[in-house]
Design an enzyme around this catalytic site. Structure first.
Site, mmCIF file in Angstrom:
data_model
loop_
_atom_site.group_PDB
_atom_site.id
_atom_site.type_symbol
_atom_site.label_atom_id
_atom_site.label_comp_id
_atom_site.label_asym_id
_atom_site.label_seq_id
_atom_site.Cartn_x
_atom_site.Cartn_y
_atom_site.Cartn_z
ATOM 1 N N SER A 232 0.553 -1.315 -0.364
ATOM 2 C CA SER A 232 0.081 0.100 -0.099
ATOM 3 C C SER A 232 0.902 1.017 -0.036
ATOM 4 O O SER A 232 2.325 1.475 -0.866
ATOM 5 C CB SER A 232 -0.808 -0.319 1.697
ATOM 6 O OG SER A 232 -2.100 1.261 1.159
ATOM 7 N N ASP A 326 -8.266 -5.770 -5.911
ATOM 8 C CA ASP A 326 -7.827 -4.430 -4.972
ATOM 9 C C ASP A 326 -9.112 -3.236 -5.282
ATOM 10 O O ASP A 326 -8.945 -2.421 -6.467
ATOM 11 C CB ASP A 326 -6.768 -4.339 -4.735
ATOM 12 C CG ASP A 326 -5.979 -3.272 -4.221
ATOM 13 O OD1 ASP A 326 -6.357 -2.358 -3.365
ATOM 14 O OD2 ASP A 326 -5.005 -1.929 -4.521
ATOM 15 N N HIS A 360 -6.524 -6.040 -1.462
ATOM 16 C CA HIS A 360 -5.925 -5.103 -0.641
ATOM 17 C C HIS A 360 -4.494 -5.473 -0.265
ATOM 18 O O HIS A 360 -3.309 -5.330 -0.602
ATOM 19 C CB HIS A 360 -6.418 -3.772 -0.484
ATOM 20 C CG HIS A 360 -5.050 -2.562 -0.267
ATOM 21 N ND1 HIS A 360 -4.217 -2.320 -1.648
ATOM 22 C CD2 HIS A 360 -4.461 -2.153 0.832
ATOM 23 C CE1 HIS A 360 -3.920 -1.362 -1.142
ATOM 24 N NE2 HIS A 360 -3.786 -0.909 0.673
#
EC number: 3.1.2.2
Length: 421
Positions: A232, A326, A360
């Site tokens: 991320s 995601d 994610h």
């Protein structure tokens, strides 16, 4: 015969290791329900269950016997771990103290009743986050706030800096597990920890440069460069570090953007503004989750090109691990654009591995999937994407791939790691 549970390894294992589960002493063809539970450090209860039928000898081996229903179905030897769900909404399983294990309770219940039948057998197993001999060393050197995990032995070992996302703080569980695979791994905090900034609106790469210098100067770390592992915002920062800083040999980018997001990034006389975003593009799902996948501007269009990370400056080897579902941002788009940009400037083509139906948070193996989770910048849980089984399979594969990648580029060899569903 009294039913018994057999777990291999016996008594304890590392969290990323597969666990063999079998039950013996049942009646032939006996229907049973297996149930697992653990509590995290915050007191949240995670549970899973599955219905099975013993074979004609009264035995049940999860590696050979499919689940008939419950938290999952089919042949899933590790399903009782990866399919766990919390008793609190949108609560992720995060190991906060890696020096203690998660204690998993496994029960065998008679029959397939939803509320559970008579207890037939029970076992307790510790899932550790530090392999035997791994050393944990708190780092408070200059401005750097981190924890270094060293494998057993004298080394020197290939070094890796581990970075997480906008949740901030210092998360150690990935670094501690990876140290058990022969790497010196530094879990690096960069905000919301100790005396570091409380907000992320401005970041200075000099801080991360100091961390690289510290790791490379450590007597048990092998040079000439280090690896970066980021997810991320941490993946995005890894790309910036690889582009601006020296001493970065390899980087694994897990669902990262190739553009500077949220904060303004400074390094010496240069800066990258945060990519523009439009909150009015947020969609709310029928379950009440915020879907933020479309809020970021397209960084290929002016004036947002100023936010693009100058990857063409980097000679780092890259591995992009992409969850194709995601919903935090368009990770596959960013990985493809990174590949185009690198190759257009005569750089090595990066590895890109895409995982269908994967969201994610691609974590180490067997950490349960979450459909949504709270986010520092939004007042409702955001949609993370993915589906439980596909996401679990992706985590096992990604964990193997990143180890092989780092061993190749930091050690010059290629070692497989034992992990399976």
């Amino acid at each position: 015969m009294v039913p018994t549970v057999s777990l291999e390894p016996t008594g304890h294992s590392c969290w990323d290791e597969p666990l063999s589960i079998a039950v013996r002493g049942l009646a032939p063809e006996q229907p049973v329900t297996l149930r697992t539970a653990l509590r995290d450090e915050k007191g949240a209860l995670f549970r899973a269950h599955a219905r099975y039928r013993a074979d004609s000898h009264g035995e049940l081996d999860l590696a050979r016997t499919p689940a008939l229903g419950g938290s999952f179905s089919g042949l899933e030897p590790m399903g009782l771990l990866w399919a766990m769900e919390p008793d609190r909404p949108f609560w992720r399983l995060i190991k906060r103290d890696v020096q203690t294990p998660f204690v998993v309770e496994l029960e065998v219940l008679d029959g397939h009743e939803p509320d559970g039948g008579r207890l037939l057998a029970r076992a307790v197993h510790e899932r550790h986050f530090m392999a035997p001999g791994v050393r944990r060393v708190p780092v408070r050197e200059g401005r750097v706030r981190a924890t270094l995990f060293l494998p057993p032995g004298t080394g020197p070992f290939p070094g890796i800096i581990d970075l997480f996302g906008v949740g901030g703080g210092l998360l150690e569980y990935r670094a501690s597990l990876l140290a058990g695979k022969g790497f010196a791994v530094m879990a690096l905090a960069y905000y919301k920890y100790d005396d570091l900034p409380k907000v992320i609106d401005i970041l200075h790469l000099e801080y991360f440069e100091e961390a690289v210098t510290y790791l490379l100067s450590h007597p048990q770390v092998k040079g000439p460069g280090v690896g970066l592992l980021g997810i991320s915002k941490g993946a995005e920062l890894s790309l910036s570090m690889a582009s601006f800083l020296k001493g970065i040999t390899a980087a694994v980018v897990i669902n990262g953007a190739t553009v500077n997001v949220i904060s303004t990034l400074y390094y010496k006389e240069e800066s990258l503004p945060g990519l523009g975003m439009h909150l009015e593009r947020i969609k709310v799902t029928k379950d009440g989750f915020k879907d933020i996948i479309d809020i970021l501007n397209v960084p290929l269009e002016a004036p947002d090109q100023k936010s693009l990370i100058p990857l063409e400056r980097s000679d780092t080897a890259f591995l992009f691990l992409v969850g194709q579902d995601d919903h935090n941002w368009k990770s596959e788009f960013y990985a493809r654009e990174a590949s185009k940009r690198l190759q257009a400037h005569g750089k090595e083509k990066p590895q890109i591995v895409c995982y269908p139906k994967t969201g994610h948070h691609i974590e180490p193996p067997y950490i349960p999937w979450s459909i949504a989770a709270p986010h520092s910048y939004f007042d409702k849980p955001i949609l993370l994407g993915g589906e439980p089984r596909a996401h679990a399979m992706a985590q096992v594969d990604a964990w193997q791939r990143l180890q092989t990648f780092f061993h190749k580029h930091l050690s010059g060899d290629k070692r497989p790691s034992p992990a399976k569903l």
